[in-house]
Design an enzyme around this catalytic site. Structure first.
Site, PDB file in Angstrom:
ATOM      1  N   SER A  67       0.838  -1.208   0.000  1.00  0.00           N
ATOM      2  CA  SER A  67       0.000   0.000   0.000  1.00  0.00           C
ATOM      3  C   SER A  67       0.867   1.250   0.000  1.00  0.00           C
ATOM      4  O   SER A  67       0.542   2.230  -0.671  1.00  0.00           O
ATOM      5  CB  SER A  67      -0.938   0.003   1.207  1.00  0.00           C
ATOM      6  N   ASP A 102       5.932   3.053   6.677  1.00  0.00           N
ATOM      7  CA  ASP A 102       6.000   2.391   5.369  1.00  0.00           C
ATOM      8  C   ASP A 102       6.247   3.397   4.250  1.00  0.00           C
ATOM      9  O   ASP A 102       7.119   3.192   3.395  1.00  0.00           O
ATOM     10  CB  ASP A 102       4.703   1.625   5.079  1.00  0.00           C
TER      11      ASP A 102
HETATM   12  N1  ADP Z   1      -0.199  -2.664  -7.016  1.00  0.00           N
HETATM   13  C1  ADP Z   1      -1.293  -2.155  -6.459  1.00  0.00           C
HETATM   14  N2  ADP Z   1      -2.295  -1.670  -7.254  1.00  0.00           N
HETATM   15  C2  ADP Z   1      -3.401  -1.142  -6.687  1.00  0.00           C
HETATM   16  N3  ADP Z   1      -3.623  -1.060  -5.352  1.00  0.00           N
HETATM   17  C3  ADP Z   1      -2.685  -1.527  -4.531  1.00  0.00           C
HETATM   18  C4  ADP Z   1      -1.481  -2.091  -5.041  1.00  0.00           C
HETATM   19  N4  ADP Z   1      -0.742  -2.467  -3.990  1.00  0.00           N
HETATM   20  C5  ADP Z   1      -1.444  -2.149  -2.873  1.00  0.00           C
HETATM   21  N5  ADP Z   1      -2.614  -1.595  -3.191  1.00  0.00           N
HETATM   22  C6  ADP Z   1      -3.652  -1.114  -2.237  1.00  0.00           C
HETATM   23  O1  ADP Z   1      -3.190  -1.382  -0.920  1.00  0.00           O
HETATM   24  C7  ADP Z   1      -4.073  -2.318  -0.242  1.00  0.00           C
HETATM   25  C8  ADP Z   1      -3.256  -3.301   0.607  1.00  0.00           C
HETATM   26  O2  ADP Z   1      -2.720  -2.593   1.688  1.00  0.00           O
HETATM   27  P1  ADP Z   1      -2.407  -3.254   3.083  1.00  0.00           P
HETATM   28  O3  ADP Z   1      -3.605  -3.928   3.633  1.00  0.00           O
HETATM   29  O4  ADP Z   1      -1.779  -2.192   3.879  1.00  0.00           O
HETATM   30  O5  ADP Z   1      -1.341  -4.378   2.744  1.00  0.00           O
HETATM   31  P2  ADP Z   1       0.251  -4.275   2.548  1.00  0.00           P
HETATM   32  O6  ADP Z   1       0.813  -5.000   3.710  1.00  0.00           O
HETATM   33  O7  ADP Z   1       0.556  -4.983   1.278  1.00  0.00           O
HETATM   34  O8  ADP Z   1       0.616  -2.823   2.546  1.00  0.00           O
HETATM   35  C9  ADP Z   1      -4.815  -3.009  -1.368  1.00  0.00           C
HETATM   36  O9  ADP Z   1      -6.083  -3.430  -0.892  1.00  0.00           O
HETATM   37  C10 ADP Z   1      -4.943  -1.903  -2.418  1.00  0.00           C
HETATM   38  O10 ADP Z   1      -6.024  -1.043  -2.130  1.00  0.00           O
HETATM   39  C1  PMV Z   2       1.192  -2.665  11.479  1.00  0.00           C
HETATM   40  C2  PMV Z   2       1.993  -1.480  10.922  1.00  0.00           C
HETATM   41  O1  PMV Z   2       2.997  -1.143  11.892  1.00  0.00           O
HETATM   42  C3  PMV Z   2       2.712  -1.848   9.629  1.00  0.00           C
HETATM   43  C4  PMV Z   2       1.795  -2.293   8.524  1.00  0.00           C
HETATM   44  O2  PMV Z   2       2.512  -2.703   7.378  1.00  0.00           O
HETATM   45  P1  PMV Z   2       1.800  -3.484   6.187  1.00  0.00           P
HETATM   46  O3  PMV Z   2       0.701  -2.584   5.646  1.00  0.00           O
HETATM   47  O4  PMV Z   2       1.257  -4.755   6.746  1.00  0.00           O
HETATM   48  O5  PMV Z   2       2.874  -3.700   5.157  1.00  0.00           O
HETATM   49  C5  PMV Z   2       1.047  -0.306  10.737  1.00  0.00           C
HETATM   50  C6  PMV Z   2       1.729   1.034  10.547  1.00  0.00           C
HETATM   51  O6  PMV Z   2       2.897   1.206  10.953  1.00  0.00           O
HETATM   52  O7  PMV Z   2       1.071   1.934  10.036  1.00  0.00           O
HETATM   53 MG    MG Z   3       0.079  -1.372   3.997  1.00  0.00          MG
END
Ligand code: ADP
Ligand code: PMV
Ligand code: MG
Length: 397
Positions: A142, A192
């Site tokens: 994200s 992040d």
């Molecule tokens: N390549 C991508 N294209 C579009 N949206 C994305 C992409 N990568 C991440 N996202 C957005 O970020 C969300 C995932 O975020 P999150 O739950 O924080 O997981 P992560 O740990 O991968 O950051 C997805 O549901 C989507 O909305």
């Molecule tokens: C759980 C947390 O510490 C990291 C989240 O990372 P991810 O979206 O799971 O890649 C939340 C944050 O720091 O905003």
């Molecule tokens: Mg994330």
């Protein structure tokens, strides 16, 4: 028709996820796995988004997006999130049944509402994002998406060139990416997007200057994606509920998690410590951090399976990112043989998990101006390795 590529890495949190949301120190580094964007203006006032990783192809009329009047602090984002705009966009995109698509689309249109100029608001644009990162698995997809979006929209709308230094430009990208992360996560710490924007390996505390942790780059990890889906927003909200219910229990746990990052920094600062000793103590900290995260309720049977398998081979693992599924990291000490690594991978893959090996601490966000426009169709078929980020890209650390 100006066209740009932007790119930003994912991240791995070594120590301190969740605690970092409460203002505690955490340790993280950028990954070699990255996202890439193509953005270019059109002429017909349409916004076309093609986001294959969340299976979203949509067009909107740019004139349907309520543009925001100039605000205090422009071009840096306003202090508070615009909840009216968020509610409006949520209704407008009408994707509530598909959380990942909805979050991605709202983040894009939210940034557009603020960053569009008169020109781009009437011309519209094409935008596509592709990623080498697993989406929703704890490796900061994200944030990588948010940094790609922020860089793309700031560049296309001429906001980056309004600032004179690279450091200011990166700060602008980071602050807008944080807005997009807020759309996606609700209450992110900012670790992040900061790591994704700046790259490198750092110790991070909300609101404070980040501190490099150079020793981190010399460490080797195996990342395992359990493929168990989860949402950061939900995991963060669950920890919040526990903390509100039992503050006197949970707060000391968050403090203890912070002490792990501090101990890690002390380990790297001890010149008389042999490398083998350092790695062994480091592994103990990995174990302790996982135990505390499990006590906060963010482990999962699949993550425990990774720990069980790696532990049988003498290796230490912990969940990384928000947990509840997603990825675990396993420390590969210098004395671990390639045969052992291959054996662990085989056992993990036999469980249906995906093993990823990638560098830590590489470059942050970048942007490249294209000499000739590209169609989205061309971008979608590109081999992403051909887009490898080099120092020729702008705004690199
Ligand atoms: N390549 C991508 N294209 C579009 N949206 C994305 C992409 N990568 C991440 N996202 C957005 O970020 C969300 C995932 O975020 P999150 O739950 O924080 O997981 P992560 O740990 O991968 O950051 C997805 O549901 C989507 O909305
Ligand atoms: C759980 C947390 O510490 C990291 C989240 O990372 P991810 O979206 O799971 O890649 C939340 C944050 O720091 O905003
Ligand atoms: Mg994330």
């Amino acid at each position: 028709m100006p066209s740009y590529y932007t790119s930003a890495p994912g991240k791995v949190i070594l120590f301190g996820e969740h605690a970092v949301v409460y203002g505690k120190v955490a340790t993280a580094g950028s990954l070699g796995l990255r996202s890439y964007t193509l953005v270019q203006t059109r002429t017909d006032g349409t916004i076309e988004a093609n986001l294959p990783d969340v299976q979203l192809v949509r067009t909107w009329k740019s004139s349907d997006i309520p543009r925001q009047a100039r605000w205090e602090g422009y071009p840096f984002p306003p202090a508070a999130m615009n909840t009216d705009l968020l509610d409006h966009l949520a209704q407008f995109v009408d994707l509530a049944a598909h959380r990942n698509q909805s979050q991605a689309a709202i983040a894009l249109l939210y940034l557009h509402a603020y960053l569009a100029t008169d020109d781009t608001a009437t011309q519209g644009f094409d935008l596509s994002v592709r990623s080498n990162l697993p989406v929703g698995a704890g490796l900061g997809s994200s944030a990588s998406y948010s940094v790609c979006l922020a860089t793309a929209l700031l560049k296309m709308n001429g906001h980056l060139s309004s600032l004179s230094t690279g450091a200011e430009q990166r700060e602008l990208v980071n602050q807008w990416a944080f807005q997009a992360e807020k759309v996606i996560h609700g209450n992110p710490s900012g670790i992040d997007n900061t790591v994704s924007t700046l790259g490198g390996a750092v110790m991070f505390k909300k609101g404070e200057k980040i501190e490099p942790l150079p020793g981190f780059q010399s460490l080797r990890f195996l990342l395992t994606n359990t493929r168990v889906p989860r949402s950061t927003q939900v995991q963060v909200a669950n920890v919040r509920k526990l903390q509100e219910k039992f503050p006197s229990v949970v707060n000391p746990m968050l403090d203890a998690i912070q002490e792990i990052s501090i101990s890690c920094k002390e380990l790297f600062g001890q010149d008389d410590l042999e490398r083998a000793q350092l790695l062994s103590r480091f592994g103990e900290l990995v174990d302790v951090n996982h135990g505390l995260l499990a006590a906060l309720g963010v482990s999962h049977p699949a993550l425990e399976k990774v720990r069980e398998i790696s532990s049988k081979m003498g290796l230490k693992s912990k969940l990384t990112g928000a947990g509840g599924g997603g990825c675990a990291l396993t420390l590969i000490r210098d004395d671990v043989t390639p045969e052992t690594v291959a054996a662990v991978k085989q056992l993990l893959e036999a469980e249906g998990f995906q093993c990823l090996e990638t560098q830590v601490g590489g470059p942050g966000a970048g942007v490249q101006t294209l000499e000739a426009p590209k169609t989205i169709a061309e971008f979608l078929t590109l081999d992403l390795t051909s887009l490898e980020v080099t120092p020729n890209w702008d705004y690199m650390v």
